[in-house]
Design a protein around this motif. Structure first.
Motif, PDB file in Angstrom:
ATOM      1  N   PHE A  74     -21.254  -2.860  29.277  1.00 26.16           N
ATOM      2  CA  PHE A  74     -20.096  -3.170  29.254  1.00 26.16           C
ATOM      3  C   PHE A  74     -19.376  -2.770  27.693  1.00 26.16           C
ATOM      4  N   ARG A  75     -18.062  -2.706  27.662  1.00 24.52           N
ATOM      5  CA  ARG A  75     -17.356  -2.918  26.256  1.00 24.52           C
ATOM      6  C   ARG A  75     -16.565  -3.735  26.331  1.00 24.52           C
ATOM      7  N   LYS A  76     -16.373  -4.768  25.205  1.00 28.73           N
ATOM      8  CA  LYS A  76     -15.203  -5.414  24.673  1.00 28.73           C
ATOM      9  C   LYS A  76     -13.858  -4.833  24.224  1.00 28.73           C
ATOM     10  N   THR A  77     -13.176  -5.146  24.648  1.00 29.08           N
ATOM     11  CA  THR A  77     -11.567  -4.791  23.916  1.00 29.08           C
ATOM     12  C   THR A  77     -10.552  -6.243  24.664  1.00 29.08           C
ATOM     13  N   LEU A  78     -10.346  -6.131  23.728  1.00 21.37           N
ATOM     14  CA  LEU A  78      -9.036  -7.567  23.664  1.00 21.37           C
ATOM     15  C   LEU A  78      -9.751  -8.497  24.477  1.00 21.37           C
ATOM     16  N   ASN A  79     -10.467  -8.897  24.203  1.00 23.71           N
ATOM     17  CA  ASN A  79     -11.639 -10.562  24.496  1.00 23.71           C
ATOM     18  C   ASN A  79     -12.057 -10.479  25.960  1.00 23.71           C
ATOM     19  N   LEU A  80     -11.281  -8.919  26.579  1.00 25.57           N
ATOM     20  CA  LEU A  80     -11.163  -8.637  27.770  1.00 25.57           C
ATOM     21  C   LEU A  80     -13.412  -7.948  27.452  1.00 25.57           C
ATOM     22  N   ILE A  81     -13.505  -7.534  28.861  1.00 26.18           N
ATOM     23  CA  ILE A  81     -15.394  -6.434  29.265  1.00 26.18           C
ATOM     24  C   ILE A  81     -14.244  -5.964  30.022  1.00 26.18           C
ATOM     25  N   PHE A  82     -14.862  -4.636  29.833  1.00 22.50           N
ATOM     26  CA  PHE A  82     -15.076  -3.117  31.156  1.00 22.50           C
ATOM     27  C   PHE A  82     -15.992  -2.561  30.938  1.00 22.50           C
ATOM     28  N   SER A  83     -16.184  -2.184  32.311  1.00 22.37           N
ATOM     29  CA  SER A  83     -17.399  -0.478  32.151  1.00 22.37           C
ATOM     30  C   SER A  83     -16.871  -0.137  33.262  1.00 22.37           C
ATOM     31  N   ASP A  84     -17.557   1.141  33.343  1.00 22.49           N
ATOM     32  CA  ASP A  84     -16.560   2.144  34.377  1.00 22.49           C
ATOM     33  C   ASP A  84     -17.217   2.241  35.801  1.00 22.49           C
ATOM     34  N   VAL A  85     -16.070   2.730  36.069  1.00 16.06           N
ATOM     35  CA  VAL A  85     -15.903   2.455  37.784  1.00 16.06           C
ATOM     36  C   VAL A  85     -15.549   3.948  38.689  1.00 16.06           C
ATOM     37  N   PHE A  86     -16.476   3.699  39.345  1.00 22.35           N
ATOM     38  CA  PHE A  86     -16.385   5.563  39.973  1.00 22.35           C
ATOM     39  C   PHE A  86     -15.812   5.297  41.561  1.00 22.35           C
ATOM     40  N   PRO A  94     -14.478   8.897  35.789  1.00 21.84           N
ATOM     41  CA  PRO A  94     -14.764   7.217  35.692  1.00 21.84           C
ATOM     42  C   PRO A  94     -13.703   6.721  35.481  1.00 21.84           C
ATOM     43  N   PHE A  95     -13.378   4.935  36.345  1.00 21.71           N
ATOM     44  CA  PHE A  95     -12.146   4.002  36.175  1.00 21.71           C
ATOM     45  C   PHE A  95     -12.387   3.770  35.580  1.00 21.71           C
ATOM     46  N   ARG A  96     -11.126   2.799  34.478  1.00 21.61           N
ATOM     47  CA  ARG A  96     -12.090   1.475  32.907  1.00 21.61           C
ATOM     48  C   ARG A  96     -11.332   0.560  33.815  1.00 21.61           C
ATOM     49  N   PHE A  97     -12.254  -0.279  34.464  1.00 22.61           N
ATOM     50  CA  PHE A  97     -12.171  -1.618  35.180  1.00 22.61           C
ATOM     51  C   PHE A  97     -12.697  -2.757  34.112  1.00 22.61           C
ATOM     52  N   ALA A  98     -11.712  -4.102  34.088  1.00 23.11           N
ATOM     53  CA  ALA A  98     -12.544  -5.070  34.204  1.00 23.11           C
ATOM     54  C   ALA A  98     -13.000  -5.403  34.419  1.00 23.11           C
ATOM     55  N   ILE A  99     -14.213  -6.931  34.302  1.00 19.41           N
ATOM     56  CA  ILE A  99     -15.011  -7.521  34.869  1.00 19.41           C
ATOM     57  C   ILE A  99     -14.914  -8.603  34.436  1.00 19.41           C
ATOM     58  N   ASP A 100     -14.505  -9.272  36.568  1.00 20.72           N
ATOM     59  CA  ASP A 100     -12.922 -10.061  36.511  1.00 20.72           C
ATOM     60  C   ASP A 100     -13.838 -11.489  37.408  1.00 20.72           C
ATOM     61  N   SER A 101     -14.831 -11.745  36.314  1.00 22.22           N
ATOM     62  CA  SER A 101     -15.151 -13.631  37.465  1.00 22.22           C
ATOM     63  C   SER A 101     -14.214 -14.689  37.949  1.00 22.22           C
ATOM     64  N   GLN A 149      -1.716  -1.338  31.243  1.00 25.30           N
ATOM     65  CA  GLN A 149      -2.245  -0.104  29.860  1.00 25.30           C
ATOM     66  C   GLN A 149      -3.484  -0.573  29.668  1.00 25.30           C
ATOM     67  N   ILE A 150      -3.947  -1.551  29.893  1.00 25.50           N
ATOM     68  CA  ILE A 150      -5.495  -1.507  29.639  1.00 25.50           C
ATOM     69  C   ILE A 150      -6.589  -1.739  30.447  1.00 25.50           C
ATOM     70  N   ALA A 151      -6.506  -1.673  31.984  1.00 21.52           N
ATOM     71  CA  ALA A 151      -7.009  -1.484  33.239  1.00 21.52           C
ATOM     72  C   ALA A 151      -6.973  -0.759  33.603  1.00 21.52           C
ATOM     73  N   ASP A 152      -7.676   0.287  34.496  1.00 18.67           N
ATOM     74  CA  ASP A 152      -7.087   1.002  35.323  1.00 18.67           C
ATOM     75  C   ASP A 152      -7.374   0.260  37.008  1.00 18.67           C
ATOM     76  N   GLY A 153      -8.195  -0.824  37.071  1.00 19.94           N
ATOM     77  CA  GLY A 153      -9.008  -1.335  37.777  1.00 19.94           C
ATOM     78  C   GLY A 153      -9.274  -2.674  37.876  1.00 19.94           C
ATOM     79  N   ILE A 154      -9.281  -4.181  37.897  1.00 13.81           N
ATOM     80  CA  ILE A 154     -10.311  -4.986  38.340  1.00 13.81           C
ATOM     81  C   ILE A 154     -11.609  -5.624  39.353  1.00 13.81           C
TER      82      ILE A 154
END
Length: 476
Positions: free
Chosen positions: A208-220, A226-233, A299-304
């Motif tokens: 995953f990548r860190k941006t704006l104190n959030l973590i993102f990974s590629d999702v299909f 790929p779409f940019r998804f926040a990994i969100d517990s 603006q920051i995520a294609d999905g969660i």
């Protein structure tokens, strides 16, 4: 219980807790006035139904007529449950049953406590006893339906939902979400198990990548991306923005409500179905998807994607190594720097006990929160309310519910979560009332990036527990 089994409430009312902070002027004073009130509640049961547990407690202190001593004990247990004081709640429920073994509300309370520890068979037994003892109370049916859904017994789940609708046909607060849940389940079940995971025995780490104190990974999704998804517990359900829905050509199944951060705490959402969702080497089939319309989050995520979608595994968010590790093995004794925290499970979310300036509470562990925050109710315990001079922060807060200016600042806050103690010169506080009401107990705050970064954060949904593993130089 299968670890990847979705809670029914997660389908009915998805909670999204991505909370970017937006600098800007605070909302005008009029924005802080109470909204339209619901029906006037005059008895303890109705007050609890509307989540007004403090007034319910005050009424119990007056020892209202019409309630037996065991019923009074069970209601007091319910008040403690709503406050997040689970041990006190259990003691009161058991005292009620010792006084009268036919106290339905006490069985319902024990069922909710069992669900929060993922003792599903115990929960089914307790909810069943409550429903059989009180044929008129619809909530016991709703709670039983969730337990059967968690156990994969969809026929029993449907039966109890239908009984709930029959008993409460005009429940404006929950009926639409219950019906949306049924529609979603009906639409997905012909395609096989919901959220079925296909993965190797030992999946490779997911970067995953860190941006704006959030973590993102590629999702299909459906092999597109790929779409940019926040990994969100802090998300109970996977959700995407409308542009992705349009690109994928998905058709809506039904409409429900998303509960979360920002605005008035909830927003209407359509529900969709994806054939497949892939993150790293993990493929998930027959996936329910919500959507959100908030432009800030879009603006920051294609999905969660909620980490509970991966709950067949023990999920470790390894911040120092920028990866998600998945394992099916329950680990042995941890290293000395491992902090193991028993957790509570509500609507696919994990809550851990915390102390805030010595006040007990429960924090949501949320990798989708850019910073840790308090709830307004906890800030009030610290002496900070909307009427406190200078308390209103000159910031708005964005999330799936929109932008919300009801942000307060509490000075000199010390947070203690198990072995971790952190002092903040000032800490933001936000309105989590609707979110707390959705899961049925008080959320005192959110444990976000500033308390998680620099650690490996293990989310074990089957235990349930959270493990915080710090590199030696990061131990505090």
């Amino acid at each position: 219980m299968s670890r990847n089994r979705l809670s029914l409430f997660a389908v009915l009312a998805a909670a999204m807790a991505v909370i970017p902070l937006i600098p800007g002027p605070a909302s005008p004073a009029s924005a802080f006035q109470p909204g339209v009130q619901g029906p006037i509640a005059t008895n303890v049961a109705d007050l609890l139904l509307f989540d007004d547990y403090l007034r319910a407690e005050a009424l119990l202190d007056q020892r209202p007529t019409g309630l037996t001593p065991p019923e009074l004990l069970a209601f007091r247990g319910e008040v403690e449950f709503r406050k997040g004081h689970f041990n006190a709640a259990e003691e009161l429920y058991r005292r009620a049953l010792a006084a009268d073994s036919k106290t339905a509300r006490a069985y319902d309370g024990l069922g909710k406590l069992a669900m929060a520890k993922l003792r599903i068979d115990d929960a089914i037994e307790s909810f069943g006893r409550a429903a059989s003892l009180d044929a008129r109370e619809p909530l016991y049916r709703l709670h039983a339906s969730d337990a059967y859904g968690a156990n994969g017994r969809l026929d029993e789940q449907r039966k109890y939902i239908e009984e709930y609708i029959r008993l409460k046909p005009k429940d404006a607060d929950r009926l639409a979400e219950v019906q949306a849940g049924l529609a979603t389940i009906d639409a997905l079940t012909p395609f096989g198990p919901i959220g079925k995971i296909e993965a190797p025995e030992r999946p490779l780490p997911i970067p995953f990548r860190k941006t704006l104190n959030l973590i993102f990974s590629d999702v299909f999704i459906n092999n597109q991306g790929p779409f940019r998804f926040a990994i969100d517990s802090g998300a109970t359900l996977t959700a995407v923005n409308p542009q992705v829905i349009s690109a994928l050509g998905l058709k809506p199944l039904t409409t429900t409500v998303m509960h979360g951060i920002g605005g008035n705490g909830k927003a209407e959402s359509s529900m969709f179905r994806a054939d497949t969702l892939q993150i790293g080497g993990i493929r998930i089939r027959n996936v329910p998807l919500g959507t959100y319309n908030d432009p800030v989050v879009s603006q920051i995520a294609d999905g969660i994607i909620g980490t509970s979608a991966l709950a067949e595994f023990i999920v470790t968010i390894n911040y120092p190594e920028n990866r998600v590790d998945l394992t099916r093995n329950v680990p042995g004794p941890g290293a000395p720097e491992t902090d193991t925290i028993p957790a509570w499970f509500f609507s696919n979310l994990l809550l851990v006990p915390a102390e805030i300036n010595g006040h007990p509470g429960n924090f949501l562990v949320d990798t989708g929160a850019v910073a840790s925050v308090l709830s307004h109710s906890m800030a009030a315990q610290l002496g900070v309310t909307r009427d406190t001079p200078g308390a209103r922060a000159a910031q708005a807060l964005g999330g799936v519910g929109g932008a919300d200016g009801s942000v307060l600042t509490a000075p000199n806050v010390t947070i203690k979560v198990s072995k971790t103690t952190r002092r903040f010169d000032a800490m933001l506080a936000i309105d989590l009332k609707d979110f707390s009401r959705m899961i049925g107990t008080e959320i005192s705050g959110i444990m976000g990036f500033d308390l998680l970064d620099g650690r490996a954060v293990t989310l074990d949904y089957s235990a349930p527990e959270v493990r915080l593993i710090s590199a030696p130089e990061n131990i505090r």
